[in-house]
Every structure is written in C-alpha cells, then in structure tokens.
Design a protein around this motif. Structure first.
Motif, PDB file in Angstrom:
ATOM      1  N   VAL A 132     -47.522 -13.198   0.866  1.00 36.66           N
ATOM      2  CA  VAL A 132     -46.085 -14.005   1.083  1.00 36.66           C
ATOM      3  C   VAL A 132     -45.054 -13.232   0.510  1.00 36.66           C
ATOM      4  N   ALA A 133     -45.044 -12.774  -0.698  1.00 35.42           N
ATOM      5  CA  ALA A 133     -44.216 -11.989  -1.292  1.00 35.42           C
ATOM      6  C   ALA A 133     -43.561 -10.814  -0.380  1.00 35.42           C
ATOM      7  N   GLN A 134     -44.968  -9.912   0.004  1.00 39.95           N
ATOM      8  CA  GLN A 134     -44.531  -8.578   0.855  1.00 39.95           C
ATOM      9  C   GLN A 134     -43.848  -9.043   2.029  1.00 39.95           C
ATOM     10  N   ASN A 135     -44.025 -10.278   2.741  1.00 41.31           N
ATOM     11  CA  ASN A 135     -43.334 -10.654   4.019  1.00 41.31           C
ATOM     12  C   ASN A 135     -42.148 -11.111   3.667  1.00 41.31           C
ATOM     13  N   ASN A 136     -41.851 -11.599   2.525  1.00 38.70           N
ATOM     14  CA  ASN A 136     -40.295 -12.121   2.328  1.00 38.70           C
ATOM     15  C   ASN A 136     -39.726 -10.864   1.899  1.00 38.70           C
ATOM     16  N   SER A 137     -40.246  -9.936   1.327  1.00 32.61           N
ATOM     17  CA  SER A 137     -39.369  -8.677   0.716  1.00 32.61           C
ATOM     18  C   SER A 137     -39.066  -7.831   2.090  1.00 32.61           C
ATOM     19  N   ILE A 138     -39.923  -7.838   2.852  1.00 38.97           N
ATOM     20  CA  ILE A 138     -39.355  -7.071   4.222  1.00 38.97           C
ATOM     21  C   ILE A 138     -38.567  -7.776   4.820  1.00 38.97           C
ATOM     22  N   ALA A 139     -38.734  -9.130   5.078  1.00 33.98           N
ATOM     23  CA  ALA A 139     -37.593 -10.093   5.999  1.00 33.98           C
ATOM     24  C   ALA A 139     -36.265 -10.115   5.332  1.00 33.98           C
ATOM     25  N   ALA A 140     -36.307 -10.019   3.813  1.00 34.27           N
ATOM     26  CA  ALA A 140     -34.872  -9.911   3.039  1.00 34.27           C
ATOM     27  C   ALA A 140     -34.051  -8.487   3.494  1.00 34.27           C
ATOM     28  N   LYS A 141     -34.774  -7.680   4.150  1.00 35.37           N
ATOM     29  CA  LYS A 141     -33.708  -6.405   4.266  1.00 35.37           C
ATOM     30  C   LYS A 141     -32.760  -6.652   5.362  1.00 35.37           C
ATOM     31  N   ASP A 142     -31.684  -6.140   5.235  1.00 34.74           N
ATOM     32  CA  ASP A 142     -30.517  -6.278   6.247  1.00 34.74           C
ATOM     33  C   ASP A 142     -30.998  -5.864   7.588  1.00 34.74           C
ATOM     34  N   SER A 143     -31.568  -4.423   7.310  1.00 36.51           N
ATOM     35  CA  SER A 143     -32.042  -3.769   8.484  1.00 36.51           C
ATOM     36  C   SER A 143     -32.934  -3.006   8.117  1.00 36.51           C
ATOM     37  N   ILE A 144     -34.272  -2.881   9.095  1.00 35.90           N
ATOM     38  CA  ILE A 144     -35.388  -1.969   8.835  1.00 35.90           C
ATOM     39  C   ILE A 144     -35.239  -0.827   9.174  1.00 35.90           C
ATOM     40  N   GLU A 145     -34.729   0.316   8.407  1.00 38.27           N
ATOM     41  CA  GLU A 145     -34.463   1.671   8.829  1.00 38.27           C
ATOM     42  C   GLU A 145     -35.593   2.573   9.402  1.00 38.27           C
ATOM     43  N   ASN A 146     -36.780   2.061   8.543  1.00 39.56           N
ATOM     44  CA  ASN A 146     -38.225   2.802   9.040  1.00 39.56           C
ATOM     45  C   ASN A 146     -39.115   1.812   9.217  1.00 39.56           C
ATOM     46  N   PRO A 147     -39.275   1.385  10.785  1.00 44.83           N
ATOM     47  CA  PRO A 147     -40.301   0.146  10.757  1.00 44.83           C
ATOM     48  C   PRO A 147     -41.799   0.586  10.569  1.00 44.83           C
ATOM     49  N   TYR A 148     -42.006   1.912  10.639  1.00 40.46           N
ATOM     50  CA  TYR A 148     -43.345   2.452  10.563  1.00 40.46           C
ATOM     51  C   TYR A 148     -43.944   2.080   9.216  1.00 40.46           C
ATOM     52  N   MET A 149     -42.856   2.482   7.991  1.00 41.80           N
ATOM     53  CA  MET A 149     -43.245   2.344   6.680  1.00 41.80           C
ATOM     54  C   MET A 149     -43.442   0.636   6.244  1.00 41.80           C
TER      55      MET A 149
END
Length: 651
Positions: free
Chosen positions: A256-273
């Motif tokens: 859950v923490a990993q999901n929240n950290s990705i969702a907290a980003k304003d924009s995902i510059e590298n979706p593959y990463m």
C-alpha cells in the motif's frame, strides 16, 4: 500416568507467565510417559500458542483426538485464526456459548472475513458487559473503532456505532477515527486526527523506540493518502521520502505504501520505472492479505500503469475477463472503473472525437454498462456536446427500464444516475424533463424499505417548484415520510413546513423548530440587494436582449460594410499608370518575346493582323480583278516544307 500428571501440576503451580518454554519442556517429558493424556496435550497447546507457534499447536490438538479438540475449542479456534483459516475459526468460536474469549475470536475472524456488521455487533455486546481482564476495555474500544471504520469504507456507515469522532486519548482510537472520517469523505477532519494519532504515539510511555517506529509506519502511509487526496502533493512527496518502504515488515502495508508513493507524484516522468517498482513489491501472503476495497484500488493502479506503458492488449484481455465474470449492469465503483479502463485501452488513451469513435462500438455491444455510458457522457461534455451526452444517458436509462431483471430497476433509479441526467437537463434548460425524472425516481423509491434519503430530499425540493398540483402533492408526501423518519433533520422539517404551508395551518409547531428568519437574514444589506436588482446569468440576459422588440422611435442601425482585404501586388506603385494590356494573355501582349530559336521562328509566321511580303505581290497582281483570282497562298516556311515533303513522296 498419575506421576507424570502430578509432576506437571506441581510445575504449573510454581510457573509464571514467562515460563512457557519450561512448561513446554515439562509437557514433552510428561508425554513420554503418557502420549494421549488430554490435560498434558491441552497444556502443551497453550504453551505453543504463547510462544506464537500456531502450526505446532494445531498439530498437537489434532493429534490429541476428539477429546482434546472438544476440551480446547477456544484454543483451537484461536490457532486457526492466527494460521489464516478464518472460516473454520469463526465457526468453532461461534459454537462456543457463554465464553467471552470465544466472542473475541469470532469478532476478529469476522473482521478479517470482512463481515464488519457482525464484528461491530459483537464488540458492541462486549462493551456492554464488564471486562474481567486488564486493558480489555481498551482493546474492545480500539477494535470497535476499527470495525466502524471498515463499515464506512464499505458504504455501510449507517450500521456504525459511532458516527462522529470524539476526544481520543489513545493513538489507536484516534487512528481508527481518522480512517472513518476519510472513508466518509471528511479529509480535513481525517488529517487532523492522523496528526493527533502521531503525536499520541510519540508521547506514549508504554512503547519502546522500535515499537513507536513500527506503530508510526501505518499512520504515515495513511497520511500520504490523505495529503494526496487533498491535493497537497508536495507535502505527500516529502512524507513519502521519509518512509523506507523496504524496511516495512508488514507485506500488505509495504504494498500500500508503494502504491501511495507512486500516486503522490505530480506527474510520472518514467512510467516504465514506476511500473517496475510496483511489480517488484513483495507478494502479499494469505495471512496478511489486504481488504477487498484496497485490493480493488491496487488492481486499478496496476492497469493504469499498464496503459501508461502502452500495454493495451494486456489491459483489454484482463478487463474483459473481469467484465465477463461480472456482467453489467452494476453500480460497483470497482467494476465501473474496470469498464472505463477497458475503454481507455481500446481508445489507446485518446480523448476527443477519436476516443468517442473507438468507444461507441463498445457501448453498442454493452448497452447496460453503466461505467461505459458515463464515460461516453463525460467525453461528450469535454467536447461541449451536451445534447449527445444527454442522448447517451437516456439510451442507458431506456435499456435499464426495458430490462426484465428486478434489480436493474434499482440501477435505473440509482441516485448517481438520476443526479447526472437532471444536471444535463438543467444545462439545456429542460425543466419539464427534470420534474418528470424526479417524480419517477421518487415514486419508485418511496415504496422501498431503505430508500436513499438524499434522493428523496432532492426530489421533494424539485417537485415543490412545480406548478402542477400532483407534483406538489407528491412533494408533501415525500417530506411527510422524511419528517416522520427523522424529526431532528432540518431539511426534512423545512421541506415539511414548506410543502404544507399553503394547504394546512397546523405546521406552526414544526416551524418553531427551524432557525428564525431574523437570524437567517442577519448581516444582509436589503437596500444593496434592491439597488443591485435581480441577478441574471449571461445566457438568460442574452436571450432577453434578443427577444426584446424594437420601439417605434428607434431607428435601425445601418449595416456595417465589410472591408475587403487589399488584393494589390506587393510591388504596386500608385504613381505609375497600370499596364493597359494587363488583362490580355501573356502571348497576346506586345511585349511578349518567346525564348529559343524555334520560338522566334514560330513567332515570325504569326502575323497578328499584319501582311506578309509574298502576300503583298500576289495581292498587287490581282488587285484589278478583286477576289475572282482564288485563294492567296503564302510563301512561308510552312509551304516550302510541304512542297519538299510532296517531292520526297513522289520519289
């Protein structure tokens, strides 16, 4: 056997709570003399439970036979619960009557099985009776708050014991109250309660530093989620950087923490990463699985990242399987999100007319898909095509109305769909359709055992504005029902008074419960309102201005002449006179000079109105006879060539 039992009893009399290893050793020694002694096996199972060796405890109880199982039902149900066999643990604990410990096990097993209504009821019953064990009262309070929070998350908040948070003195109860507030949508209150939970945890004197770190991790993970929902992405990212995700021992909390950290980003510059980081998260074991509403969001996040890395075929196959196993219609948020993601994969993340063209064939195949229809409505609204949006939603409602399934009518008059179609009608000024839709929805839900209160309130308010006596009568019945159900509701009381004010004089007592008019208009400048006049929207003002007739003495305004753009060439000089031959073709102008030798020879044979030399002599020789001499032949190069050609042909 008697000697072994006596030695075991004497050891138990001298044992303390910290001697579980010694008790286990004594039980093993006693069982060497009597392998099937029920009391020794029971004691060994309890010692193994105290040592958190749940698999070994279950094995001991199963090897003991029916007598040991029946005599240690509570211990067996607890061991099954800790081992992840929740259904068996719940059934065994439910079969034990008049046992407070069994009620605890049943409540916990029901909680993990997501039977939150049963769990909340059991904890409510436990709270009403005296707790013989120290700190049991706090445990019951904490677990009861957790059950209430889960009821809010699963849209069963009306079954919760506590509707609003109180002054919390334990960090666990503050955390549960925060989760309940977030589930209700009160994010600001949830943020405040999470801060209080964190402060209480840091100030606790009963926890060591390591225990505080372990207890603060879920609080921080929840704070990231709330900050993300509030739009405070910078604060969410700062808090995420403070959390070491790999050091979280709980697999479900880590995921859950990993999901929240990705969702907290304003924009995902590298979706593959981001996709790789989410896939690298350790798998969640069955004993520590997340709840269904959490698992649904995790699956949706996975599919969104698949779309960002252009895995359209994989998303289509995965979502098709889910939609096939759960055919529409449905008002489940998860299933409707899956339907939207399926459409996004078909449209390849494209919006506008291109996306609509790709999605409309899907809607023809799944005309009862609520999520897909709402997506089409949204796309039409983004293109400012409100008429097509209303048509698409009306098509869905007609298909639901014509369906023979009884539950489809509940979907047809779902509050969300009714609110959406009413909003679309309002944008188009279709007031009669709004009244008709609200009347139909109200007449359907009034005969149900649990009607949606918010929809009936909206329908009653909308029908009160109608001039039709039937609609006003329906509004009176609606508010009468709502007022009888809850006399403390301000909306129900105000609606009841407004609906009956013109037809009955017995509502004076009910009107006393409302806020006085003088208090409502306090601070309002009436003179300023009168000077400002009645406010009008831009569309209404334009319509009235267009429909206003012109007075007799008003002169019509002359039409404005359209000024055309200049067509003069760039190098135009107004001082020079224009060429008089500018309208003639280029070859007919006197200034035309052909290029090349052949062109000049060809131009020599073109008289352009002149007379050739050979023609002059021929004309002079026949001038006395007029035109009786026949056709004048020229002596140009064309005739010479023809003569040469004739001679050659004779040879």
């Amino acid at each position: 056997m008697a000697t072994g039992t006596q030695s075991l009893n004497s050891l138990l009399e001298r044992a303390t709570i910290d001697d579980h290893e010694e008790i286990l050793k004594a039980c093993n020694a006693s069982l060497k003399q009597s392998k099937k002694d029920p009391k020794t096996l029971h004691t060994k199972a309890v010692a193994l439970l105290k040592l958190d060796r749940y698999d070994d405890a279950l094995r001991v109880l199963d090897e003991g036979g029916v007598d040991v199982k029946s005599g240690a039902s509570l211990e067996r149900s607890y061991a099954l619960y800790k081992n992840g066999q929740l259904s068996k643990a719940k059934d065994i604990a439910r079969g034990i009557s008049d046992d407070r410990g069994a009620r605890h096990v049943e409540a916990q097993a029901s909680y993990r099985l997501e039977d939150f209504e049963r769990s909340a009821r059991l904890y409510s019953d436990l709270a009403k009776t005296h707790a013989p064990i120290d700190n049991e009262e706090n445990d019951v309070k904490i677990n009861s708050g957790a059950a209430d929070a889960q009821l809010e998350w699963t849209r069963q908040g009306h079954l919760a014991q506590r509707k609003r948070p109180t002054r919390e003195d334990l960090f666990e109860t503050a955390y549960n109250a925060a989760c309940a507030s977030v589930a209700r949508g009160d994010l600001v209150q949830g943020e405040l309660l999470l801060k209080r939970s964190r402060d209480l945890c840091n100030a606790s004197g009963d926890l060591s530093d390591d225990e505080k770190v372990a207890e603060l991790l879920p609080i921080q993970v929840q704070q990231v989620y709330v900050l993300n929902r509030l739009g405070k992405l910078a604060d969410a990212q700062d808090l995420t950087s403070q959390i070491a995700h790999k050091d979280i021992p709980d697999a479900s909390t880590q995921h859950v923490a990993q999901n929240n950290s990705i969702a907290a980003k304003d924009s995902i510059e590298n979706p593959y990463m981001a996709h790789r980081l989410l896939q690298d998260t350790s798998s969640i074991p069955e004993k520590d699985r997340v709840f269904t509403f959490q698992l649904d969001r995790i699956k949706e996040n996975d599919l969104i990242l698949d779309l960002l890395v252009s895995k359209y075929d994989g998303v289509i196959k995965s979502t098709d399987r889910t939609l096939t196993s759960n055919p529409p219609p449905s008002i489940s948020p998860h299933l409707n999100h899956i339907s939207v993601l399926n459409a996004a994969a078909h449209a390849q993340n494209r919006l506008g007319n291109f996306g609509i063209k790709r999605i409309l064939p899907l809607l023809e195949k799944r005309p009862l898909d609520v999520g897909l229809a709402m997506l089409v409505v949204q796309l039409y609204i983004l293109t400012n095509n409100h008429v097509s949006a209303a048509t698409a939603l009306e098509s869905l409602l007609k298909h639901l109305e014509s369906s023979d399934a009884t539950d489809h009518q509940d979907f047809r008059f779902a509050p969300g769909l009714v609110a959406t179609v009413v909003s679309l009608y309002g944008l188009q000024g279709r007031k009669s359709q709004i009244t008709t839709e609200l009347a139909k929805a109200a007449s359907y839900w009034r005969h149900k055992s649990k009607p949606p209160e918010s929809l009936l309130q909206a329908a009653g308010l909308g029908l009160l504005e109608s001039s039709d006596p039937k609609d006003q009568a329906t509004a009176r019945d609606i508010f009468a029902t709502l007022y009888q159900q809850d006399r403390t509701s301000k909306i129900a009381t105000a609606g009841y008074v407004a609906a009956h004010a013109l037809t009955s004089s017995t509502v004076k007592d009910e009107a006393k419960d409302l806020t006085p008019t003088s208090r409502l208009i306090a601070g309002i400048d009436v003179s300023a309102l009168e000077e400002a006049g009645v406010p009008q929207t831009k569309s209404n003002a334009d319509a009235q201005a267009a429909s206003r007739k012109r007075t007799l003495d008003e002169k019509p305004k002359p039409a404005k002449k359209r000024v055309r753009k200049s067509r003069l060439p760039k190098d135009h000089d107004p001082t020079k006179a224009p060429d008089p031959e500018r309208w003639l073709p280029l070859k007919e102008r006197s200034s035309y000079r052909p290029k090349g030798k052949k062109g000049r020879q060809k131009a020599a044979g073109l008289t352009q109105g002149g007379v050739e030399k050979g023609g002059e002599s021929a004309a002079a020789g026949t001038s006395g006879k007029g035109s009786e001499g026949g056709v004048i032949k020229g002596s140009g190069p064309g005739t010479a060539n023809k003569a040469k050609n004739k001679k050659k042909s004779k040879k």
